[in-house]
Each structure stands twice: as structure tokens, then as C-alpha cells.
Design an enzyme around this catalytic site. Structure first.
Site, PDB file in Angstrom:
ATOM      1  CE  LYS A  35      -8.094 -12.824  -8.791  1.00  0.00           C
ATOM      2  NZ  LYS A  35      -8.169 -11.759  -7.520  1.00  0.00           N
TER       3      LYS A  35
ATOM      4  CE  LYS B 260      -4.244  -1.898   1.378  1.00  0.00           C
ATOM      5  NZ  LYS B 260      -4.510  -2.865   2.409  1.00  0.00           N
TER       6      LYS B 260
ATOM      7  CE  LYS C  10     -14.185  -5.487  -3.258  1.00  0.00           C
ATOM      8  NZ  LYS C  10     -13.949  -6.641  -2.937  1.00  0.00           N
TER       9      LYS C  10
HETATM   10  P1  ADP Z   1     -11.764  -8.215  -5.253  1.00  0.00           P
HETATM   11  O1  ADP Z   1     -10.596  -8.432  -5.989  1.00  0.00           O
HETATM   12  O2  ADP Z   1     -12.969  -8.273  -6.106  1.00  0.00           O
HETATM   13  O3  ADP Z   1     -11.531  -7.078  -4.630  1.00  0.00           O
HETATM   14  P2  ADP Z   1     -11.105  -9.688  -2.826  1.00  0.00           P
HETATM   15  O4  ADP Z   1      -9.765  -9.356  -2.848  1.00  0.00           O
HETATM   16  O5  ADP Z   1     -11.993  -8.927  -1.686  1.00  0.00           O
HETATM   17  O6  ADP Z   1     -11.608  -9.427  -4.281  1.00  0.00           O
HETATM   18  O7  ADP Z   1     -11.265 -11.282  -2.639  1.00  0.00           O
HETATM   19  C1  ADP Z   1     -11.924 -11.907  -1.650  1.00  0.00           C
HETATM   20  C2  ADP Z   1     -11.743 -13.264  -1.872  1.00  0.00           C
HETATM   21  O8  ADP Z   1     -12.306 -13.829  -2.963  1.00  0.00           O
HETATM   22  C3  ADP Z   1     -10.213 -13.723  -1.796  1.00  0.00           C
HETATM   23  O9  ADP Z   1     -10.171 -14.965  -0.961  1.00  0.00           O
HETATM   24  C4  ADP Z   1     -10.045 -14.096  -3.197  1.00  0.00           C
HETATM   25  O10 ADP Z   1      -9.174 -15.214  -3.505  1.00  0.00           O
HETATM   26  C5  ADP Z   1     -11.354 -14.539  -3.989  1.00  0.00           C
HETATM   27  N1  ADP Z   1     -11.447 -13.961  -5.309  1.00  0.00           N
HETATM   28  C6  ADP Z   1     -11.562 -12.545  -5.805  1.00  0.00           C
HETATM   29  N2  ADP Z   1     -11.749 -12.746  -6.963  1.00  0.00           N
HETATM   30  C7  ADP Z   1     -11.462 -13.969  -7.668  1.00  0.00           C
HETATM   31  C8  ADP Z   1     -11.275 -14.504  -8.851  1.00  0.00           C
HETATM   32  N3  ADP Z   1     -11.517 -13.769  -9.876  1.00  0.00           N
HETATM   33  N4  ADP Z   1     -11.537 -16.064  -9.016  1.00  0.00           N
HETATM   34  C9  ADP Z   1     -11.324 -16.591  -7.681  1.00  0.00           C
HETATM   35  N5  ADP Z   1     -11.365 -16.277  -6.610  1.00  0.00           N
HETATM   36  C10 ADP Z   1     -11.110 -14.831  -6.381  1.00  0.00           C
END
Ligand code: ADP
Ligand code: TRP
Length: 330
Positions: free
Chosen positions: A199, A110, A202
Site C-alpha cells: 500500500k 499509539k 508515507k
Molecule cells: P499515509 O499512509 O501516507 O500516512 P494518511 O494516513 O495520511 O496517508 O492518509 C490520508 C488519506 O489518504 C486517508 O483518507 C487515506 O484513506 C488515503 N490514502 C492514503 N494512502 C492511500 C492508498 N495507498 N490508497 C488509497 N487511499 C489512500
């Protein structure tokens, strides 16, 4: 076996979150006594809008209940409803070496991205250690990105036990007041691609959300990027985003049949997308209905969180009694 995990209320859930994480959490509730909390104190490091904080915290509770977390089996609560956690966090910070926190990847990342760090961000792993240690958690399921935070938690627990518990043996973890937790790093389920093929995340604005209205969901799925192979021509399923998404929903037989249609040609991408809409609704239809009902039944959700906090506080106060005793605070 006590299983514990926390989820930050950081936004709407998408199917990547579900297949990558939430599904495992919900399944784990049958394997031991599960404690799942909404990490609102942690989220304060990024969310500074009180209305947003309230609504996102509530969203997590609704999402989990709709997706099958059973409040009679597992304990669902808000982190801030157990104030003992903040007390333990301070006590732990007095035995936490600065260097341990300075080495934390998530903190360093960060800062490297230009975020001006505050003390909350720096101390984030100490609060996380308190979350885990205050319930004497045995197993903590998390994604790969949280692995180092669990190592820090173990280090802090060892440091505390060595400082305050005479008979503590760091090799076995026995004889301490704080239990050393085992991480359970969730398998990397195949990465779920977003509508643009990157991938799903959000942060990339390419998500298919679990609980968006039907019309919006349909539109999102129909917008998944594909190449321009004409309807009649054979298509390569292994290069197609729609197929990559279908994989998560279809049974092996269904997938084999779809694969054949790709290879043979004669079926357009639009048809495969329609199939994906159908499978999405089949998989999440019930959860979506349940969530709409839960949204109307706020008393029920409040009651689940209140009872959850009561149960969690009972465990936390027992551990805090020991911590206060060995430190001489009591
Ligand atoms: P984002 O990338 O949307 O901010 P997070 O980082 O909050 O998502 O991820 C929360 C959980 O969801 C994590 O444990 C992560 O491994 C899983 N996750 C997020 N995006 C994916 C994806 N595209 N494929 C598989 N698992 C995912
Ligand atoms: N830091 C975790 C995340 O961002 C959330 C979290 C807070 C957590 N406290 C925890 C996870 C304790 C497991 C155990 O995903």
C-alpha cells in the site's frame, strides 16, 4: 448543507492520498457549503519543530488550491486561526466521560506501539469534536480510520445537549444547541499500491508524490517494481503494479488497449511505465503548474487563509454565543 473536514499537515501528498481522499474533498465543494481546515493544533501532537509546522501547514493550503479547491466556493483556513475552537474543546471536555476517550482506537494503537501518551493525544477526539460542532457541521467526510472519532463527536454532542438544553431529544437530535453531525465515510477506492507493491504510504517510503519535480517523479515511476518477464512474452496485467497504477489514470478504452498489449506480449514493462509517466503528467500537469505559481504568490495564499478564517470565525462565534449562554458563562 454544511460540509466540514480537516487535514493534518503531516507531509507531502502522494497519489494514494489523492485518489483515496483529496479528490472527493475537492468534488464535494460543489455539493454544499464546504469548510476545509488545516488541523495544525492536532498536528502539534506529533510535530514539534516550528519551521516544519509552518512549512507543512502552508503546503496543505498550496496543495488544496492547486488541486482545484475554489476559495470562492469553499472556505479554507487554519484551525488555530479560530481560537474559539480551543475554548469549546475545554467546555466539551467537562462533559466527556474518561471511558469514552480510553476506548478510542487511535489512542490505544499509539500506546500499544510504545508512544508515551501526553494529554494532547488523549484529548485529541475532544478537540476534533469541537472542530466539528463549532460550525454546526451537517456532514463530515473522512476516511475509515476516523469513523470512531465521529461517533465520539456525536456522543459528546448528545452529552452536552442533555446537560444544558432542556428540550433536547436525543432520538431526533432536535432541541439542542449543538448539531449532531452525520459521518460520510469515504468509499475505499481501490488501494493505490506504492512503487514496491505494498500500500502506498508515507510511512513505507514508497510513494509517488503529487508535486515532486518532473525528473524525480519520472525516476520514481520508472522504479516501480515488476517481475522479470521478458519483453516478448505475454504478461499478466492483474499481477502487475504498473497496471494497478495505470488503472487510476486511464480511461476504460485506454485501459482495455493496454490490457491487450500485456496479454499479447511484445511490449516491455519500461514502455508501460512511460505510459504511466505520460498519464500522470496529463492528470496532474495543470495542478503542478498552478502550485508552482502559487508558491511564488504567497500573499495570495495568505489572503485566502485570512479570509477563510474570518468566515469560519463568524460561524464559530455565533455557536459560542449559544454555548456560553446555556452554560452560564455569560
Ligand atoms: P499515509 O499512509 O501516507 O500516512 P494518511 O494516513 O495520511 O496517508 O492518509 C490520508 C488519506 O489518504 C486517508 O483518507 C487515506 O484513506 C488515503 N490514502 C492514503 N494512502 C492511500 C492508498 N495507498 N490508497 C488509497 N487511499 C489512500
Ligand atoms: N483527525 C483527522 C485526521 O487525522 C483530522 C481532523 C481533525 C478532522 N479535526 C477534524 C477531520 C474534524 C474531520 C473533522 O485525519
Amino acid at each position: 448543507m454544511r460540509i466540514l473536514s480537516g487535514v493534518q499537515p503531516s507531509g507531502k501528498l502522494h497519489i494514494g492520498n489523492y485518489f483515496g481522499a483529496i479528490r472527493q474533498f475537492v468534488e464535494l465543494q460543489h455539493k454544499g457549503s464546504g469548510l476545509y481546515f488545516i488541523a495544525d493544533l492536532h498536528a502539534l501532537t506529533t510535530i514539534r519543530d516550528p519551521d516544519k509546522m509552518r512549512s507543512l501547514s502552508r503546503d496543505v493550503a498550496l496543495d488544496f488550491l492547486a488541486l482545484g479547491l475554489d476559495p470562492d466556493k469553499a472556505t479554507l483556513f487554519k484551525q488555530s486561526d479560530v481560537p474559539e475552537v480551543s475554548e469549546l474543546s475545554w467546555i466539551l471536555s467537562t462533559v466527556t466521560p474518561m471511558g469514552l476517550l480510553e476506548r478510542a482506537h487511535s489512542y490505544k494503537d499509539k500506546v500499544a506501539h510504545g508512544i508515551s501518551p501526553d494529554h494532547g493525544l488523549f484529548a485529541y477526539p475532544v478537540l476534533m469534536a469541537a472542530d466539528i460542532l463549532i460550525y454546526r457541521s451537517d456532514v463530515v467526510p473522512v476516511g475509515k480510520d476516523q469513523k470512531q472519532h465521529l461517533e465520539i463527536t456525536r456522543d459528546i454532542a448528545v452529552k452536552f445537549n442533555q446537560t444544558y438544553c432542556k428540550g433536547f431529544d436525543p432520538a431526533t437530535g432536535k432541541g439542542g444547541v449543538l448539531t449532531l453531525p452525520d459521518p460520510m465515510i469515504m468509499e475505499d477506492s481501490a488501494v493505490v499500491p506504492g512503487v514496491d507493491g505494498q500500500k502506498m504510504s508515507k510511512s513505507y517510503g514508497n510513494t509517488i508524490d503529487l508535486f515532486a519535480p518532473d525528473k524525480e517523479t519520472q525516476k520514481k515511476i520508472m522504479s516501480v517494481k515488476t517481475d522479470s518477464t521478458p519483453v516478448e512474452a505475454p504478461k499478466d496485467p492483474d499481477k502487475c503494479n504498473v497496471f494497478a497504477l495505470l488503472k487510476h489514470f486511464a480511461s476504460p478504452q485506454e485501459l482495455a488497449a493496454i490490457r491487450e498489449q500485456y496479454v499479447k506480449g511484445g511490449v516491455g514493462y519500461g514502455e508501460f511505465k512511460k505510459k504511466l509517466v505520460e498519464f500522470f503528467m496529463r492528470q496532474f500537469g495543470e495542478a503542478r503548474k498552478k502550485r508552482l505559481e502559487l508558491e511564488k504568490n504567497t500573499d495570495y495564499v495568505d489572503d485566502v487563509l485570512r479570509k477563510g478564517a474570518e468566515r469560519a470565525r463568524k460561524i464559530a462565534s455565533e455557536v459560542m454565543d449559544d454555548v456560553r449562554r446555556v452554560t452560564g458563562l455569560r
